[in-house]
Design a protein around this motif. Structure first.
Motif, short mmCIF file in Angstrom:
data_model
loop_
_atom_site.label_atom_id
_atom_site.label_comp_id
_atom_site.label_asym_id
_atom_site.label_seq_id
_atom_site.Cartn_x
_atom_site.Cartn_y
_atom_site.Cartn_z
N VAL A 1 22.65 21.44 -6.36
CA VAL A 1 21.90 20.87 -5.38
C VAL A 1 20.34 20.57 -5.88
O VAL A 1 19.86 19.57 -5.55
CB VAL A 1 21.90 21.76 -4.03
CG1 VAL A 1 20.74 21.09 -3.09
CG2 VAL A 1 23.35 21.55 -3.39
N ARG A 2 19.99 21.56 -6.60
CA ARG A 2 18.38 21.55 -7.07
C ARG A 2 18.31 20.53 -8.11
O ARG A 2 17.68 19.79 -8.27
CB ARG A 2 18.13 22.99 -7.79
CG ARG A 2 17.63 23.84 -6.47
CD ARG A 2 17.03 25.09 -7.26
NE ARG A 2 15.79 24.82 -7.81
CZ ARG A 2 14.93 25.65 -8.15
NH1 ARG A 2 15.16 27.07 -8.22
NH2 ARG A 2 13.48 25.19 -8.87
N ARG B 1 14.16 13.23 -9.94
CA ARG B 1 13.04 12.44 -10.20
C ARG B 1 11.77 13.04 -10.76
O ARG B 1 10.98 12.62 -11.27
CB ARG B 1 12.47 11.69 -8.83
CG ARG B 1 13.61 10.58 -8.22
CD ARG B 1 12.75 10.05 -7.02
NE ARG B 1 11.95 8.95 -7.47
CZ ARG B 1 11.33 8.10 -6.55
NH1 ARG B 1 11.94 8.00 -5.50
NH2 ARG B 1 10.53 7.20 -7.00
N LEU B 2 11.94 14.35 -11.15
CA LEU B 2 10.94 15.24 -11.80
C LEU B 2 10.61 14.60 -13.23
O LEU B 2 9.46 14.64 -13.38
CB LEU B 2 11.57 16.70 -11.81
CG LEU B 2 10.48 17.67 -12.05
CD1 LEU B 2 9.35 17.84 -10.80
CD2 LEU B 2 11.13 19.09 -12.19
N ILE C 1 6.86 14.06 -14.45
CA ILE C 1 6.16 14.50 -16.01
C ILE C 1 5.84 13.73 -16.66
O ILE C 1 4.58 13.81 -17.45
CB ILE C 1 7.39 15.74 -16.36
CG1 ILE C 1 7.53 16.72 -15.37
CG2 ILE C 1 6.75 16.04 -17.72
CD1 ILE C 1 8.95 17.48 -15.99
N ALA C 2 6.39 12.62 -16.86
CA ALA C 2 6.26 11.50 -17.70
C ALA C 2 4.80 11.02 -17.39
O ALA C 2 3.93 10.52 -18.05
CB ALA C 2 7.32 10.49 -17.80
N ARG C 3 4.73 10.62 -16.00
CA ARG C 3 3.54 9.94 -15.49
C ARG C 3 2.12 10.93 -15.68
O ARG C 3 1.26 10.64 -15.90
CB ARG C 3 3.73 9.77 -14.06
CG ARG C 3 2.85 8.50 -13.36
CD ARG C 3 3.01 8.35 -12.17
NE ARG C 3 4.42 7.97 -11.76
CZ ARG C 3 5.05 8.23 -10.58
NH1 ARG C 3 4.42 9.06 -9.48
NH2 ARG C 3 6.17 7.57 -10.19
N LEU C 4 2.60 12.31 -15.33
CA LEU C 4 1.48 13.16 -15.72
C LEU C 4 0.79 13.05 -17.09
O LEU C 4 -0.09 13.33 -17.38
CB LEU C 4 2.02 14.56 -15.15
CG LEU C 4 1.60 14.84 -13.83
CD1 LEU C 4 2.34 16.16 -13.65
CD2 LEU C 4 0.38 15.05 -13.29
#
Length: 44
Positions: A11-12, A18-19, A23-26
């Protein structure tokens, strides 16, 4: 490993799909800032 824990992990995984995008955007935002910081430190 208990079945309940395995189910919770699945479930996690589904929730955090979308994590990597976050991370890529950050990283894309942090990379230019990091380069500017390195350039600023190297100059002084």
């Amino acid at each position: 490993m208990p079945t309940s824990m395995l189910r919770h992990y699945q479930v996690r995984l589904r929730r955090s799909r979308r994590l990597p995008y976050r991370i890529a955007r950050l990283l894309l935002l942090a990379l230019p800032l990091g380069l500017l910081l390195v350039a600023y430190i190297a100059r002084h």
